[in-house]
Scaffold this active site. Structure first.
Site, PDB file in Angstrom:
ATOM      1  CE  LYS A 210     -36.451 -51.179  40.366  1.00 33.00           C
ATOM      2  NZ  LYS A 210     -37.382 -50.187  39.839  1.00 33.00           N
TER       3      LYS A 210
ATOM      4  NE  ARG B 193     -34.844 -55.159  38.055  1.00 31.72           N
ATOM      5  CZ  ARG B 193     -36.166 -54.983  37.995  1.00 31.72           C
ATOM      6  NH1 ARG B 193     -36.788 -55.032  36.824  1.00 31.72           N
ATOM      7  NH2 ARG B 193     -36.868 -54.765  39.081  1.00 31.72           N
TER       8      ARG B 193
HETATM    9  N1  PMP Z   1     -40.410 -49.633  34.617  1.00 31.99           N
HETATM   10  C1  PMP Z   1     -39.956 -48.826  35.589  1.00 31.99           C
HETATM   11  C2  PMP Z   1     -39.418 -47.500  35.237  1.00 31.99           C
HETATM   12  C3  PMP Z   1     -40.003 -49.246  36.930  1.00 31.99           C
HETATM   13  O1  PMP Z   1     -39.544 -48.453  37.902  1.00 31.99           O
HETATM   14  C4  PMP Z   1     -40.545 -50.509  37.233  1.00 31.99           C
HETATM   15  C5  PMP Z   1     -40.639 -50.965  38.664  1.00 31.99           C
HETATM   16  N2  PMP Z   1     -39.460 -51.592  39.067  1.00 31.99           N
HETATM   17  C6  PMP Z   1     -41.001 -51.318  36.192  1.00 31.99           C
HETATM   18  C7  PMP Z   1     -40.926 -50.843  34.891  1.00 31.99           C
HETATM   19  C8  PMP Z   1     -41.551 -52.700  36.438  1.00 31.99           C
HETATM   20  O2  PMP Z   1     -40.511 -53.578  36.767  1.00 31.99           O
HETATM   21  P1  PMP Z   1     -40.716 -54.811  37.734  1.00 31.99           P
HETATM   22  O3  PMP Z   1     -41.770 -55.661  37.155  1.00 31.99           O
HETATM   23  O4  PMP Z   1     -39.390 -55.472  37.771  1.00 31.99           O
HETATM   24  O5  PMP Z   1     -41.111 -54.247  39.058  1.00 31.99           O
END
Ligand code: PMP
Length: 290
Positions: free
Chosen positions: A149, A50
């Site tokens: 991200k 990612r």
């Molecule tokens: N949505 C947002 C906006 C986030 O910042 C995160 C944290 N990374 C998540 C969802 C959850 O993603 P993950 O399980 O990959 O941490």
């Protein structure tokens, strides 16, 4: 604390970036948050994939190969003697002038922080979180796709401020059309009549690594999981709600916008998935020796 910065492990006090770094000036960069549990890095490949995809989407070249980045992460964990850690990997456009133009930033900045995190108070995992819907809408896919991200988290921060102002720890965010997207830093799931439901990626949801883990877990438990368009009405009338995220793991939600969810207690599906998740993080992951 020791920080990995541009290829070197340095003490925290020496881990400094320029005020001309476009990560700071414009939020021009991308990041990942990763966890290690008992000397195993959970879903490392998925997180790194990612990370590279986010960088590619903003045309930012990561200066390290996947293997080199993996080694740098392990080096940072070792330097801090951490078996259980929250790992933050960040790359920015690097130092440029005061204009926006990324072409004037010849060398990206990259750093890794390995530390500890306790995102939500421990007791909320037993009794559930209070969630509120906030006025700020999640960024539009065509403006700044939430799949990236990026370091530009102001959309999420505004939501977080609005939630805090309402006395809640997390914010439910809708898209421009009013469909449920996700929370400021977590994905959202609901349970209705034994089926697990979560918003589709197409509404502007980050494809959370924990979200995918939960979908896989549900499959292994023979729990049906769907990704339909969801409204607040669906959530208000659900049997269970929980949030997922690397930092938060799986956390139950027992109240949304003043409505208690079902009887206001943590439900059986949530409990089962929380347990399954706990088992998984202790079994899986890239092992490293300190
Ligand atoms: N949505 C947002 C906006 C986030 O910042 C995160 C944290 N990374 C998540 C969802 C959850 O993603 P993950 O399980 O990959 O941490």
């Amino acid at each position: 604390m020791k920080i990995w910065l541009n290829g070197k492990i340095v003490p925290e006090e020496e881990a400094k970036v320029s005020v001309f770094d476009h990560g700071l000036l414009y939020g021009d960069g991308v990041f990942e948050g990763i966890r290690s549990y008992n000397s195993r890095i959970f879903k490392l490949d998925e997180h790194l994939e990612r990370f590279y995809k986010s960088a590619r989407a903003i045309m930012l070249k990561i200066s390290l190969s996947l293997k080199e980045l993996e080694e740098a992460i392990i080096k940072t964990l070792r330097a801090n003697n951490l078996k259980d850690a929250y790992i933050r990997v960040v790359t920015t456009r690097g130092v440029g002038d005061l204009g926006l133009d990324p072409v004037k930033c010849p060398s990206p900045t990259i750093f890794i922080i390995a530390s500890k995190i306790q995102f939500y108070p421990r007791e909320l995992y037993g009794k559930g979180l209070r969630l509120v819907t906030v006025p700020t809408r999640r960024s539009d896919i065509e403006s700044l796709n939430p799949a990236i991200k990026s370091l530009n988290y102001l959309n999420n921060i505004l939501a977080k401020i609005e939630a805090t102002n309402s006395g809640a720890l997390e914010a439910l965010m809708l898209n421009r059309d009013g469909y449920v997207v996700e929370c400021s830093g977590d994905n959202i799931f609901m349970v209705k009549n034994g089926t697990l439901l979560t918003p589709p990626i197409s509404v502007g949801t980050l494809e959370g690594i924990t979200r995918n883990v939960v979908i896989d877990l549900a499959q292994s438990f023979k729990i049906n999981c769907l990704e339909p368009l969801l409204t607040r009405y669906d959530l208000y009338n659900s049997d269970e709600i929980f949030l997922t995220g690397t930092a938060a793991e799986i956390i139950p939600v027992t109240e949304l916008d003043g409505r208690s969810i079902k009887d206001g207690k943590v439900g059986p599906f949530t409990k089962r998935l929380m347990l399954g998740f706990k088992e998984l993080v202790n079994q899986e992951g890239k092992e490293y020796a300190l």
